[in-house]
Design a protein around this motif. Structure first.
Motif, PDB file in Angstrom:
ATOM      1  N   VAL A  59      29.928  24.427  11.447  1.00 46.65           N
ATOM      2  CA  VAL A  59      28.321  24.196  11.285  1.00 46.65           C
ATOM      3  C   VAL A  59      28.233  23.601  10.070  1.00 46.65           C
ATOM      4  O   VAL A  59      29.183  23.776   9.409  1.00 46.65           O
ATOM      5  CB  VAL A  59      27.293  25.601  11.249  1.00 46.65           C
ATOM      6  N   MET A  60      27.117  22.975   8.984  1.00 52.61           N
ATOM      7  CA  MET A  60      27.024  22.785   7.661  1.00 52.61           C
ATOM      8  C   MET A  60      27.279  23.713   7.378  1.00 52.61           C
ATOM      9  O   MET A  60      26.205  24.893   7.427  1.00 52.61           O
ATOM     10  CB  MET A  60      25.716  21.557   7.709  1.00 52.61           C
ATOM     11  N   VAL A  61      27.823  23.333   6.275  1.00 53.05           N
ATOM     12  CA  VAL A  61      27.719  24.675   4.451  1.00 53.05           C
ATOM     13  C   VAL A  61      26.665  25.985   4.480  1.00 53.05           C
ATOM     14  O   VAL A  61      25.967  26.323   4.216  1.00 53.05           O
ATOM     15  CB  VAL A  61      28.291  24.706   4.133  1.00 53.05           C
ATOM     16  N   GLY A  74      22.108  18.163  25.946  1.00 52.38           N
ATOM     17  CA  GLY A  74      21.417  18.987  24.482  1.00 52.38           C
ATOM     18  C   GLY A  74      22.182  19.469  23.704  1.00 52.38           C
ATOM     19  O   GLY A  74      21.940  20.057  22.685  1.00 52.38           O
ATOM     20  N   LYS A  75      23.461  20.814  24.610  1.00 49.36           N
ATOM     21  CA  LYS A  75      24.203  20.977  23.456  1.00 49.36           C
ATOM     22  C   LYS A  75      25.050  20.542  22.417  1.00 49.36           C
ATOM     23  O   LYS A  75      25.024  19.484  22.566  1.00 49.36           O
ATOM     24  CB  LYS A  75      25.717  21.394  24.460  1.00 49.36           C
ATOM     25  N   PRO A  76      24.524  21.582  21.220  1.00 52.70           N
ATOM     26  CA  PRO A  76      25.627  21.009  20.014  1.00 52.70           C
ATOM     27  C   PRO A  76      26.883  20.783  20.381  1.00 52.70           C
ATOM     28  O   PRO A  76      27.788  21.451  21.075  1.00 52.70           O
ATOM     29  CB  PRO A  76      25.623  22.783  19.637  1.00 52.70           C
ATOM     30  N   ILE A  77      27.114  19.734  19.153  1.00 52.10           N
ATOM     31  CA  ILE A  77      28.474  19.393  18.979  1.00 52.10           C
ATOM     32  C   ILE A  77      28.813  19.372  18.180  1.00 52.10           C
ATOM     33  O   ILE A  77      28.178  19.017  16.834  1.00 52.10           O
ATOM     34  CB  ILE A  77      28.408  17.513  19.371  1.00 52.10           C
ATOM     35  N   PHE A  78      29.331  20.115  17.701  1.00 50.31           N
ATOM     36  CA  PHE A  78      29.770  20.827  16.372  1.00 50.31           C
ATOM     37  C   PHE A  78      30.792  20.567  15.937  1.00 50.31           C
ATOM     38  O   PHE A  78      31.631  18.879  15.938  1.00 50.31           O
ATOM     39  CB  PHE A  78      31.032  22.181  16.809  1.00 50.31           C
ATOM     40  N   HIS A  79      30.728  20.474  14.437  1.00 52.07           N
ATOM     41  CA  HIS A  79      31.124  19.394  13.234  1.00 52.07           C
ATOM     42  C   HIS A  79      32.578  20.262  13.554  1.00 52.07           C
ATOM     43  O   HIS A  79      33.092  20.811  13.712  1.00 52.07           O
ATOM     44  CB  HIS A  79      30.664  20.160  11.388  1.00 52.07           C
ATOM     45  N   PHE A  80      33.854  18.796  12.998  1.00 50.57           N
ATOM     46  CA  PHE A  80      35.364  19.430  11.893  1.00 50.57           C
ATOM     47  C   PHE A  80      35.616  19.215  11.005  1.00 50.57           C
ATOM     48  O   PHE A  80      35.444  18.034  10.728  1.00 50.57           O
ATOM     49  CB  PHE A  80      36.277  18.796  13.070  1.00 50.57           C
ATOM     50  N   LEU A  81      36.381  20.096  10.287  1.00 45.50           N
ATOM     51  CA  LEU A  81      36.692  19.752   8.997  1.00 45.50           C
ATOM     52  C   LEU A  81      36.049  19.564   7.988  1.00 45.50           C
ATOM     53  O   LEU A  81      36.222  18.198   7.478  1.00 45.50           O
ATOM     54  CB  LEU A  81      38.001  18.633   9.061  1.00 45.50           C
ATOM     55  N   ASN A  82      34.683  19.995   7.814  1.00 44.90           N
ATOM     56  CA  ASN A  82      33.725  19.243   7.276  1.00 44.90           C
ATOM     57  C   ASN A  82      33.039  17.965   7.328  1.00 44.90           C
ATOM     58  O   ASN A  82      32.218  17.434   6.174  1.00 44.90           O
ATOM     59  CB  ASN A  82      34.337  19.767   5.527  1.00 44.90           C
ATOM     60  N   THR A  83      33.454  16.745   8.188  1.00 44.92           N
ATOM     61  CA  THR A  83      33.575  15.589   8.051  1.00 44.92           C
ATOM     62  C   THR A  83      32.908  14.581   9.623  1.00 44.92           C
ATOM     63  O   THR A  83      32.176  14.308   9.174  1.00 44.92           O
ATOM     64  CB  THR A  83      34.748  14.627   7.535  1.00 44.92           C
ATOM     65  N   SER A  84      33.550  15.488  10.835  1.00 48.19           N
ATOM     66  CA  SER A  84      33.310  15.067  12.001  1.00 48.19           C
ATOM     67  C   SER A  84      33.292  13.171  11.788  1.00 48.19           C
ATOM     68  O   SER A  84      32.384  12.616  12.112  1.00 48.19           O
ATOM     69  CB  SER A  84      32.390  15.421  12.180  1.00 48.19           C
ATOM     70  N   THR A  85      34.596  12.527  11.727  1.00 44.62           N
ATOM     71  CA  THR A  85      34.464  11.890  11.117  1.00 44.62           C
ATOM     72  C   THR A  85      35.236  10.222  12.332  1.00 44.62           C
ATOM     73  O   THR A  85      34.915   9.062  11.957  1.00 44.62           O
ATOM     74  CB  THR A  85      35.570  11.042  10.150  1.00 44.62           C
ATOM     75  N   TYR A  89      28.447   7.740  13.750  1.00 46.76           N
ATOM     76  CA  TYR A  89      27.260   8.053  12.755  1.00 46.76           C
ATOM     77  C   TYR A  89      27.954   9.514  12.187  1.00 46.76           C
ATOM     78  O   TYR A  89      28.499  10.220  13.412  1.00 46.76           O
ATOM     79  CB  TYR A  89      25.992   7.908  12.375  1.00 46.76           C
ATOM     80  N   THR A  90      27.582   9.897  11.244  1.00 49.69           N
ATOM     81  CA  THR A  90      27.723  10.757  11.211  1.00 49.69           C
ATOM     82  C   THR A  90      27.281  11.978   8.954  1.00 49.69           C
ATOM     83  O   THR A  90      26.691  11.044   8.854  1.00 49.69           O
ATOM     84  CB  THR A  90      29.376  11.983  10.059  1.00 49.69           C
ATOM     85  N   VAL A  91      27.224  13.276   9.992  1.00 47.09           N
ATOM     86  CA  VAL A  91      26.533  14.181   8.683  1.00 47.09           C
ATOM     87  C   VAL A  91      27.635  14.851   7.843  1.00 47.09           C
ATOM     88  O   VAL A  91      28.099  15.364   8.123  1.00 47.09           O
ATOM     89  CB  VAL A  91      25.009  14.794   9.171  1.00 47.09           C
ATOM     90  N   LEU A  92      26.783  14.979   6.636  1.00 47.46           N
ATOM     91  CA  LEU A  92      27.561  15.249   5.807  1.00 47.46           C
ATOM     92  C   LEU A  92      27.276  16.027   4.290  1.00 47.46           C
ATOM     93  O   LEU A  92      26.080  15.790   3.978  1.00 47.46           O
ATOM     94  CB  LEU A  92      29.295  14.052   5.088  1.00 47.46           C
ATOM     95  N   ASP A  93      27.420  16.985   4.041  1.00 53.16           N
ATOM     96  CA  ASP A  93      27.324  18.090   2.665  1.00 53.16           C
ATOM     97  C   ASP A  93      28.150  16.826   2.163  1.00 53.16           C
ATOM     98  O   ASP A  93      29.017  15.994   1.946  1.00 53.16           O
ATOM     99  CB  ASP A  93      27.795  19.493   2.427  1.00 53.16           C
ATOM    100  N   SER A  94      27.288  16.822   0.949  1.00 51.97           N
ATOM    101  CA  SER A  94      27.359  15.673  -0.411  1.00 51.97           C
ATOM    102  C   SER A  94      28.908  16.198  -1.409  1.00 51.97           C
ATOM    103  O   SER A  94      29.395  15.106  -1.181  1.00 51.97           O
ATOM    104  CB  SER A  94      26.012  15.890  -1.536  1.00 51.97           C
ATOM    105  N   ALA A  95      28.929  17.738  -1.320  1.00 53.81           N
ATOM    106  CA  ALA A  95      30.320  18.371  -2.017  1.00 53.81           C
ATOM    107  C   ALA A  95      31.262  17.066  -1.409  1.00 53.81           C
ATOM    108  O   ALA A  95      32.610  17.825  -1.432  1.00 53.81           O
ATOM    109  CB  ALA A  95      30.099  19.768  -2.142  1.00 53.81           C
TER     110      ALA A  95
END
Length: 124
Positions: A59-61, A74-85, A89-95
């Motif tokens: 998940v997002m930090v 509608g089930k969650p698709i979880f992130h992988f290794l902070n990037t889900s690349t 399209y992806t959503v990333l923490d700015s860090a």
């Protein structure tokens, strides 16, 4: 599907993000850096206490939520290794992104993100 860690152009930024803006060229990094923890300030490691790579974190930090859901149920698709690349399209923490020169060819800058970080060995 697109190859992992290909540099991209920022489409939009979330609330509180000040270091990036729409149109910036970035390279995703799976081992993010907050810049303020003891590890980020150390010259001996870059394993950030908050954003270090953790294959079990999905998940997002900042808010503990995932950003994707399956179309079918509608089930969650979880992130992988902070990037889900492995997605268009992806959503990333700015860090977990590094801004790069907009004149740099994006397909060549992918080497800075995953290839070199994975394959280079530093001897101290």
């Amino acid at each position: 599907m697109l190859p992992a860690a290909i540099p991209r152009v920022v489409e939009s930024v979330g609330e509180g993000v000040t270091e990036l803006k729409a149109g910036d060229h970035v390279v995703p990094i799976f081992n993010g850096e907050c810049g303020s923890c003891d590890y980020c300030k150390s010259d001996k490691t870059n394993l950030c206490e908050k954003y270090r790579v953790n294959p079990l974190k999905s998940v997002m930090v900042n808010d503990g939520k995932c950003r994707f859901r399956s179309k079918e149920d509608g089930k969650p698709i979880f992130h992988f290794l902070n990037t889900s690349t492995f997605s268009e399209y992806t959503v990333l923490d700015s860090a977990c992104v590094v801004k790069i020169d907009p004149m740099a060819p994006l397909h060549q800058m992918a080497l800075l993100s995953c290839c070199i970080a994975t394959g280079a060995r530093v001897t101290i």
